[in-house]
Design a protein around this motif. Sequence first.
Motif, mmCIF file in Angstrom:
data_model
loop_
_atom_site.group_PDB
_atom_site.id
_atom_site.type_symbol
_atom_site.label_atom_id
_atom_site.label_comp_id
_atom_site.label_asym_id
_atom_site.label_seq_id
_atom_site.Cartn_x
_atom_site.Cartn_y
_atom_site.Cartn_z
ATOM 1 N N ILE A 89 0.822 -1.211 0.000
ATOM 2 C CA ILE A 89 0.000 0.000 0.000
ATOM 3 C C ILE A 89 0.857 1.261 0.000
ATOM 4 N N LEU A 90 1.851 1.316 0.873
ATOM 5 C CA LEU A 90 2.629 2.541 1.049
ATOM 6 C C LEU A 90 3.650 2.784 -0.063
ATOM 7 N N VAL A 91 4.134 1.726 -0.685
ATOM 8 C CA VAL A 91 5.143 1.879 -1.735
ATOM 9 C C VAL A 91 4.621 1.383 -3.072
ATOM 10 N N GLY A 92 4.143 0.148 -3.109
ATOM 11 C CA GLY A 92 3.708 -0.442 -4.379
ATOM 12 C C GLY A 92 2.553 0.289 -5.027
ATOM 13 N N ALA A 93 1.597 0.726 -4.218
ATOM 14 C CA ALA A 93 0.409 1.390 -4.780
ATOM 15 C C ALA A 93 0.764 2.696 -5.474
ATOM 16 N N LEU A 94 1.779 3.404 -4.961
ATOM 17 C CA LEU A 94 2.184 4.675 -5.581
ATOM 18 C C LEU A 94 2.939 4.447 -6.886
ATOM 19 N N ILE A 95 3.305 3.211 -7.164
ATOM 20 C CA ILE A 95 3.883 2.869 -8.455
ATOM 21 C C ILE A 95 2.802 2.341 -9.391
ATOM 22 N N ILE A 96 1.967 1.463 -8.858
ATOM 23 C CA ILE A 96 0.962 0.782 -9.686
ATOM 24 C C ILE A 96 -0.149 1.726 -10.116
ATOM 25 N N TYR A 97 -0.777 2.435 -9.165
ATOM 26 C CA TYR A 97 -1.947 3.252 -9.483
ATOM 27 C C TYR A 97 -1.652 4.385 -10.474
ATOM 28 N N PRO A 98 -0.654 5.243 -10.223
ATOM 29 C CA PRO A 98 -0.393 6.306 -11.201
ATOM 30 C C PRO A 98 -0.043 5.782 -12.589
ATOM 31 N N ILE A 158 -3.521 0.260 8.545
ATOM 32 C CA ILE A 158 -3.213 -1.174 8.612
ATOM 33 C C ILE A 158 -2.208 -1.458 9.723
ATOM 34 N N LEU A 159 -1.149 -0.662 9.789
ATOM 35 C CA LEU A 159 -0.134 -0.867 10.829
ATOM 36 C C LEU A 159 -0.701 -0.594 12.222
ATOM 37 N N GLY A 160 -1.567 0.424 12.305
ATOM 38 C CA GLY A 160 -2.193 0.709 13.596
ATOM 39 C C GLY A 160 -3.076 -0.428 14.060
ATOM 40 N N GLY A 161 -3.861 -1.003 13.134
ATOM 41 C CA GLY A 161 -4.718 -2.136 13.482
ATOM 42 C C GLY A 161 -3.905 -3.365 13.845
ATOM 43 N N HIS A 169 -8.399 -3.914 14.628
ATOM 44 C CA HIS A 169 -7.970 -4.964 13.700
ATOM 45 C C HIS A 169 -7.560 -4.307 12.387
ATOM 46 N N ARG A 170 -6.594 -4.890 11.680
ATOM 47 C CA ARG A 170 -6.110 -4.312 10.429
ATOM 48 C C ARG A 170 -7.190 -4.319 9.359
ATOM 49 N N GLU A 171 -8.092 -5.319 9.413
ATOM 50 C CA GLU A 171 -9.168 -5.369 8.433
ATOM 51 C C GLU A 171 -10.112 -4.182 8.571
ATOM 52 N N SER A 172 -10.287 -3.725 9.814
ATOM 53 C CA SER A 172 -11.156 -2.568 10.050
ATOM 54 C C SER A 172 -10.595 -1.328 9.377
ATOM 55 N N ALA A 173 -9.274 -1.178 9.418
ATOM 56 C CA ALA A 173 -8.635 -0.028 8.779
ATOM 57 C C ALA A 173 -8.817 -0.066 7.269
ATOM 58 N N ILE A 174 -8.665 -1.247 6.686
ATOM 59 C CA ILE A 174 -8.808 -1.378 5.232
ATOM 60 C C ILE A 174 -10.223 -1.037 4.798
ATOM 61 N N VAL A 175 -11.206 -1.582 5.504
ATOM 62 C CA VAL A 175 -12.614 -1.352 5.139
ATOM 63 C C VAL A 175 -12.963 0.129 5.264
ATOM 64 N N PHE A 176 -12.567 0.748 6.376
ATOM 65 C CA PHE A 176 -12.911 2.155 6.593
ATOM 66 C C PHE A 176 -12.243 3.061 5.577
ATOM 67 N N MET A 177 -10.959 2.856 5.343
ATOM 68 C CA MET A 177 -10.225 3.727 4.425
ATOM 69 C C MET A 177 -10.670 3.531 2.976
ATOM 70 N N MET A 178 -10.996 2.304 2.593
ATOM 71 C CA MET A 178 -11.496 2.071 1.248
ATOM 72 C C MET A 178 -12.868 2.723 1.074
ATOM 73 N N PHE A 179 -13.666 2.699 2.133
ATOM 74 C CA PHE A 179 -14.954 3.392 2.112
ATOM 75 C C PHE A 179 -14.758 4.897 1.956
ATOM 76 N N LEU A 180 -13.682 5.408 2.555
ATOM 77 C CA LEU A 180 -13.412 6.845 2.527
ATOM 78 C C LEU A 180 -12.856 7.309 1.179
ATOM 79 N N SER A 181 -12.228 6.416 0.411
ATOM 80 C CA SER A 181 -11.515 6.802 -0.806
ATOM 81 C C SER A 181 -12.395 7.477 -1.857
ATOM 82 N N PRO A 182 -13.543 6.888 -2.264
ATOM 83 C CA PRO A 182 -14.370 7.591 -3.261
ATOM 84 C C PRO A 182 -14.918 8.920 -2.755
ATOM 85 N N ILE A 183 -15.156 9.013 -1.445
ATOM 86 C CA ILE A 183 -15.620 10.271 -0.861
ATOM 87 C C ILE A 183 -14.523 11.326 -0.980
ATOM 88 N N ALA A 184 -13.282 10.908 -0.696
ATOM 89 C CA ALA A 184 -12.145 11.837 -0.793
ATOM 90 C C ALA A 184 -11.959 12.326 -2.215
#
Length: 406
Positions: free
Chosen positions: A33-42, A215-218, A304-319
């Motif tokens: 997420i922190l490194v690979g996504a900034l290569i893949i997504y753009p 994810i790391l916090g969870g 839990h780390r899954e909670s972070a993924i679900v919440f942040m993914m929910f937040l992404s289209p709103i952002a």
Amino acid sequence: MSKETRINSFELMVIHFKNELKAIFTDSGAVLILVGALIIYPLLYSFGYFNEVLTDLPVGVVDLDQSPISRKYTGMLDASRDVSVICKPQDLKEAEDLFMANEISGVLLIPKGFQQNVLSGKQANVAVYADGSYMLKYKTFYLATATVNAYFSGGINVKRYMAEGKSFQQAQVANSPFDVQTHVLYNPSGAYGSFIMPGLIIIILQQTLLIGIGILGGTFSESKVSPFVLSAKKRVKEIVPLLLGRVGAYVLISMFNICLAVVVIHHWFNYPDKGNMLDVMMLLFPFVLAVIFLGIGLSTLFKHRESAIVFMMFLSPIALFLSGISWPVSAMPEWLVGLSKILPGTTAVPAYLRIRTMGIGLTDVKPELLFLYAQAAVYAALTLTYFFVRIYFDKRKSASSVKKVI
């Protein structure tokens, strides 16, 4: 003198900086997420928008007139960059079947008597059936037809004026008395990729940071291990070094991501760039700080780390929506615009686009810059407050346990 007593604040910060980097690079999900996504997504989005504009949209022309002038009109439409006439159905029913089968994206109907009306000076009509469910296709087909109509009508009018005895130049002036010159600023080609990608990269940077930190916090909450190095009695003085060390780790990763996405990919795909890179970096620094402090603060809420993924993914289209990329902020309700200021990207994206694509200076986005610093300070203060409160309640809990044992 104990080992704990000899450790100063700077050493504590370095310890937590190293611990956070170790936690990141030993967690495959966080690295992705922190490194690979900034290569893949753009790269993925940039290659997807590589053609920049929608061209050669497949359409059909139902020519019920079957005359030289109707064929000339069809040829002009086919010669345009935007659409390609790939078939000529015999009637609207056949055209409708082709449209429903997704073989064509629009239909142009030339009615019977088209040439007769043109030659007799009467108004001639054509009907455009465009896919309104897909705005880009609709706009492309409609504008292509409108352009062909303008040129086709202009040619007819010029010939009519010349038949009345006017010269070619006089006929041109009579047909178009006003010479309108249009200058498209900052994105001359009207390219979709150049419009959306610069701002989208900033949103991707924000969301990947928030998801990775969450994810790391969870994960840390699941482990139930204390983040502190010092004993319970001395943890108050460790709070600031702990937070600064963690922030430093994410700033380091963010600087790498910014250099990759904002500099390399931006130039690789030739997106509009009129800004001074120093101004860009000075704007992105408080933005990154605000995102990191917000992410660390939010990560304390996830068990839990899954909670972070679900919440942040929910937040992404709103952002993405609140950033103003997909829909102008000026057209949003005021209460929604105010609510959107919670996310740093909402403030950073317009300022970044003004610097990068319009070429303005840092002083012109001073309000946004100060707001981002204030936002970072507020989120830092809230996060520090959480840790102070946590230590306070941990002490009370420990004291209560001791009393019960006694």
